[in-house]
Design a protein around this motif. Structure first.
Motif, PDB file in Angstrom:
ATOM      1  N   ALA A  23      10.799  -2.414 -19.635  1.00 38.97           N
ATOM      2  CA  ALA A  23       9.333  -3.426 -19.647  1.00 38.97           C
ATOM      3  C   ALA A  23       8.129  -2.399 -19.244  1.00 38.97           C
ATOM      4  O   ALA A  23       8.087  -1.724 -19.030  1.00 38.97           O
ATOM      5  N   ALA A  24       7.660  -2.770 -20.596  1.00 37.78           N
ATOM      6  CA  ALA A  24       6.031  -2.179 -20.842  1.00 37.78           C
ATOM      7  C   ALA A  24       5.557  -2.603 -19.234  1.00 37.78           C
ATOM      8  O   ALA A  24       5.756  -3.534 -18.960  1.00 37.78           O
ATOM      9  N   LEU A  25       4.548  -1.791 -18.860  1.00 31.45           N
ATOM     10  CA  LEU A  25       3.610  -2.138 -17.926  1.00 31.45           C
ATOM     11  C   LEU A  25       2.523  -3.289 -18.218  1.00 31.45           C
ATOM     12  O   LEU A  25       2.107  -3.147 -19.609  1.00 31.45           O
ATOM     13  N   ALA A  26       1.940  -3.658 -17.440  1.00 31.90           N
ATOM     14  CA  ALA A  26       0.975  -4.711 -17.089  1.00 31.90           C
ATOM     15  C   ALA A  26       0.517  -4.895 -15.643  1.00 31.90           C
ATOM     16  O   ALA A  26       0.744  -4.922 -15.131  1.00 31.90           O
ATOM     17  N   PRO A  27      -1.092  -5.284 -16.400  1.00 32.65           N
ATOM     18  CA  PRO A  27      -1.741  -5.343 -14.984  1.00 32.65           C
ATOM     19  C   PRO A  27      -0.748  -6.812 -13.638  1.00 32.65           C
ATOM     20  O   PRO A  27      -0.348  -7.317 -14.511  1.00 32.65           O
ATOM     21  N   PHE A  28      -1.443  -5.820 -13.241  1.00 32.09           N
ATOM     22  CA  PHE A  28      -0.874  -7.075 -11.756  1.00 32.09           C
ATOM     23  C   PHE A  28      -2.101  -6.561 -10.856  1.00 32.09           C
ATOM     24  O   PHE A  28      -2.369  -6.596 -10.257  1.00 32.09           O
ATOM     25  N   GLN A  29      -1.126  -8.394  -9.376  1.00 31.10           N
ATOM     26  CA  GLN A  29      -2.609  -8.076  -8.138  1.00 31.10           C
ATOM     27  C   GLN A  29      -1.115  -8.359  -7.277  1.00 31.10           C
ATOM     28  O   GLN A  29      -0.540  -9.141  -7.647  1.00 31.10           O
ATOM     29  N   ALA A  30      -0.974  -7.326  -6.716  1.00 30.72           N
ATOM     30  CA  ALA A  30      -0.198  -8.411  -5.094  1.00 30.72           C
ATOM     31  C   ALA A  30      -0.621  -7.868  -4.039  1.00 30.72           C
ATOM     32  O   ALA A  30      -2.098  -7.181  -3.363  1.00 30.72           O
ATOM     33  N   GLU A  31      -0.438  -9.182  -2.984  1.00 29.05           N
ATOM     34  CA  GLU A  31      -0.821  -9.079  -1.849  1.00 29.05           C
ATOM     35  C   GLU A  31      -0.012  -8.650  -0.400  1.00 29.05           C
ATOM     36  O   GLU A  31       1.483  -9.628  -0.765  1.00 29.05           O
ATOM     37  N   TYR A  32       0.223  -8.108   0.407  1.00 25.49           N
ATOM     38  CA  TYR A  32       1.009  -7.490   1.124  1.00 25.49           C
ATOM     39  C   TYR A  32       0.583  -8.121   2.562  1.00 25.49           C
ATOM     40  O   TYR A  32      -0.867  -7.722   3.008  1.00 25.49           O
ATOM     41  N   SER A  33       1.030  -8.252   3.662  1.00 23.89           N
ATOM     42  CA  SER A  33       1.670  -8.483   5.049  1.00 23.89           C
ATOM     43  C   SER A  33       1.872  -7.107   5.453  1.00 23.89           C
ATOM     44  O   SER A  33       2.714  -6.276   5.317  1.00 23.89           O
ATOM     45  N   VAL A  34       1.079  -6.811   6.644  1.00 25.57           N
ATOM     46  CA  VAL A  34       1.539  -5.067   7.289  1.00 25.57           C
ATOM     47  C   VAL A  34       0.855  -5.283   8.888  1.00 25.57           C
ATOM     48  O   VAL A  34       0.688  -5.918   9.053  1.00 25.57           O
ATOM     49  N   ARG A  35       2.365  -4.279   9.126  1.00 23.01           N
ATOM     50  CA  ARG A  35       2.076  -4.260  10.240  1.00 23.01           C
ATOM     51  C   ARG A  35       2.100  -2.714  10.784  1.00 23.01           C
ATOM     52  O   ARG A  35       2.990  -2.454  10.362  1.00 23.01           O
ATOM     53  N   TYR A  36       1.274  -1.872  11.525  1.00 21.11           N
ATOM     54  CA  TYR A  36       1.525  -0.026  11.295  1.00 21.11           C
ATOM     55  C   TYR A  36       1.464  -0.333  12.960  1.00 21.11           C
ATOM     56  O   TYR A  36       0.675  -0.347  13.813  1.00 21.11           O
ATOM     57  N   HIS A  37       2.952   0.285  13.963  1.00 18.63           N
ATOM     58  CA  HIS A  37       2.726   0.523  15.536  1.00 18.63           C
ATOM     59  C   HIS A  37       2.640  -0.855  15.546  1.00 18.63           C
ATOM     60  O   HIS A  37       1.834  -1.100  16.943  1.00 18.63           O
ATOM     61  N   GLY A  38       3.466  -2.617  14.984  1.00 20.22           N
ATOM     62  CA  GLY A  38       2.846  -3.228  15.882  1.00 20.22           C
ATOM     63  C   GLY A  38       1.969  -3.808  16.168  1.00 20.22           C
ATOM     64  O   GLY A  38       1.469  -4.836  15.961  1.00 20.22           O
ATOM     65  N   ILE A  39       0.458  -2.925  14.814  1.00 20.60           N
ATOM     66  CA  ILE A  39      -1.060  -4.232  15.119  1.00 20.60           C
ATOM     67  C   ILE A  39      -0.892  -3.923  14.033  1.00 20.60           C
ATOM     68  O   ILE A  39      -0.523  -3.816  12.540  1.00 20.60           O
ATOM     69  N   PRO A  40      -1.451  -5.677  13.345  1.00 18.17           N
ATOM     70  CA  PRO A  40      -1.806  -6.396  11.836  1.00 18.17           C
ATOM     71  C   PRO A  40      -2.759  -5.687  11.882  1.00 18.17           C
ATOM     72  O   PRO A  40      -3.510  -5.419  11.796  1.00 18.17           O
ATOM     73  N   ALA A  41      -1.530  -6.228   9.916  1.00 19.33           N
ATOM     74  CA  ALA A  41      -3.292  -5.707   9.254  1.00 19.33           C
ATOM     75  C   ALA A  41      -2.558  -5.971   7.770  1.00 19.33           C
ATOM     76  O   ALA A  41      -2.121  -6.733   7.737  1.00 19.33           O
ATOM     77  N   SER A  42      -3.434  -5.553   6.391  1.00 18.25           N
ATOM     78  CA  SER A  42      -3.448  -6.479   5.275  1.00 18.25           C
ATOM     79  C   SER A  42      -3.819  -5.564   4.616  1.00 18.25           C
ATOM     80  O   SER A  42      -3.588  -4.467   4.255  1.00 18.25           O
ATOM     81  N   ALA A  43      -2.879  -5.633   3.172  1.00 20.59           N
ATOM     82  CA  ALA A  43      -2.606  -4.817   1.949  1.00 20.59           C
ATOM     83  C   ALA A  43      -2.890  -5.302   1.022  1.00 20.59           C
ATOM     84  O   ALA A  43      -2.142  -6.822   0.253  1.00 20.59           O
ATOM     85  N   LYS A  44      -3.509  -5.021  -0.567  1.00 22.97           N
ATOM     86  CA  LYS A  44      -3.626  -5.506  -1.546  1.00 22.97           C
ATOM     87  C   LYS A  44      -3.131  -4.480  -2.449  1.00 22.97           C
ATOM     88  O   LYS A  44      -3.671  -2.679  -2.531  1.00 22.97           O
ATOM     89  N   ALA A  45      -2.463  -4.652  -4.164  1.00 22.69           N
ATOM     90  CA  ALA A  45      -2.723  -3.323  -4.711  1.00 22.69           C
ATOM     91  C   ALA A  45      -3.031  -4.217  -6.354  1.00 22.69           C
ATOM     92  O   ALA A  45      -2.524  -5.260  -6.223  1.00 22.69           O
ATOM     93  N   ASN A  46      -3.369  -3.380  -7.348  1.00 23.39           N
ATOM     94  CA  ASN A  46      -3.490  -3.066  -8.218  1.00 23.39           C
ATOM     95  C   ASN A  46      -3.624  -2.731  -9.369  1.00 23.39           C
ATOM     96  O   ASN A  46      -3.296  -1.518  -9.154  1.00 23.39           O
ATOM     97  N   LEU A  47      -2.606  -3.290 -10.032  1.00 24.04           N
ATOM     98  CA  LEU A  47      -3.121  -2.393 -11.616  1.00 24.04           C
ATOM     99  C   LEU A  47      -3.252  -2.163 -12.830  1.00 24.04           C
ATOM    100  O   LEU A  47      -3.977  -3.966 -13.368  1.00 24.04           O
ATOM    101  N   GLN A  48      -4.607  -1.430 -13.250  1.00 27.74           N
ATOM    102  CA  GLN A  48      -5.236  -1.866 -14.189  1.00 27.74           C
ATOM    103  C   GLN A  48      -5.692  -1.124 -15.136  1.00 27.74           C
ATOM    104  O   GLN A  48      -4.958   0.453 -15.025  1.00 27.74           O
ATOM    105  N   ARG A  49      -5.576  -0.901 -16.234  1.00 30.58           N
ATOM    106  CA  ARG A  49      -6.302  -0.256 -17.918  1.00 30.58           C
ATOM    107  C   ARG A  49      -7.226   0.426 -17.605  1.00 30.58           C
ATOM    108  O   ARG A  49      -8.439   0.166 -16.641  1.00 30.58           O
ATOM    109  N   GLN A  50      -7.371   1.405 -17.890  1.00 32.52           N
ATOM    110  CA  GLN A  50      -8.153   2.741 -17.696  1.00 32.52           C
ATOM    111  C   GLN A  50      -8.479   3.213 -18.751  1.00 32.52           C
ATOM    112  O   GLN A  50      -8.317   4.420 -19.221  1.00 32.52           O
ATOM    113  N   GLY A  51      -8.837   3.148 -19.915  1.00 33.97           N
ATOM    114  CA  GLY A  51      -8.863   3.382 -21.533  1.00 33.97           C
ATOM    115  C   GLY A  51      -7.739   3.157 -22.012  1.00 33.97           C
ATOM    116  O   GLY A  51      -6.660   1.976 -21.749  1.00 33.97           O
TER     117      GLY A  51
END
Length: 226
Positions: A23-51
């Motif tokens: 499957a060809a790559l396509a732009p997307f956005q994603a969000e995560y819930s995160v725990r680092y050593h039990g400490i809560p955080a959040s994360a965002k990932a996205n794929l974008q075209r650049q030329g």
């Protein structure tokens, strides 16, 4: 009838040649819930075209600290070829910034910024090399194709293997949806890294890391969109 079958076969072959099996790559956005050593955080990932290339970005943080990673790469056939990367971390009392520079013509990769001289490189590049962030996308690609998940990762002034084995399937809930995900596991140097991949989702639906049997990082996908 023979001519008809030959015509259909020709059309099918032309389709396969113009549309890769993966499957060809396509732009997307994603969000995560995160725990680092039990400490809560959040994360965002996205794929974008650049030329003609792509940029994959991951940001993780909470009110205290943050980390932003990016990798620029091009897609050539079934290869994701890294062209450059950055890693920036902010925490109480300080910050750290590292830039990765790939010189494929010279077959070398170097690191600049807040790095020790022993971790600045150069490291000799090999075909298929990538960083750990880009490996997430490669793992999804190879899961969809049924290929072995074996990689060579270049980061922090060195190269290391990143070989994952399949370890069964699990049900994982993303928002209101429950999906079946295949778990891939990598072990080494006292660490166990696991990634769960689900069909038709462009990023891992869960990522964990354990050190000496104790979980240190857990990222769980909460939503994603094209």
């Amino acid at each position: 009838m023979k001519r008809f079958l030959l015509t259909i076969a020709g059309l099918m072959l032309a389709t396969l040649l113009t549309h890769p099996a993966h499957a060809a790559l396509a732009p997307f956005q994603a969000e995560y819930s995160v725990r680092y050593h039990g400490i809560p955080a959040s994360a965002k990932a996205n794929l974008q075209r650049q030329g003609n290339n792509w940029i994959y970005l991951l940001s993780v943080g909470n009110a205290v600290a943050s980390m932003n990673q990016a990798t620029v790469f091009m897609e050539r056939g079934n290869f994701y070829i890294p062209l450059g990367g950055s890693d920036r971390t902010q925490y109480p009392g300080g910050s750290r910034a590292v830039t990765t520079r790939y010189a494929w013509a010279d077959r070398q990769v170097r690191w600049t910024g807040d790095v020790k001289p022993t971790r600045a490189g150069p490291v000799e590049l090999q075909r298929g090399d990538m960083d750990a962030l880009l490996m997430q996308l490669a793992l999804v690609r190879d899961h969809n194709q049924g290929h072995a998940a074996n990689y060579r990762i270049v980061e922090n002034g060195r190269a290391r293997p990143g070989n994952f084995r399949r370890a069964g399937t699990e049900q994982i809930t993303i928002g209101r949806q429950t999906v079946t995900a295949t778990r891939y596991v990598q072990t080494g140097r006292g660490k166990t890294t696991s990634a769960w991949i689900a069909d038709n989702i462009p990023v891992p639906v869960r990522l964990t890391q354990q050190e000496d049997g104790k979980e240190t990082i857990r990222m769980t996908l909460t939503s994603w969109s094209r």
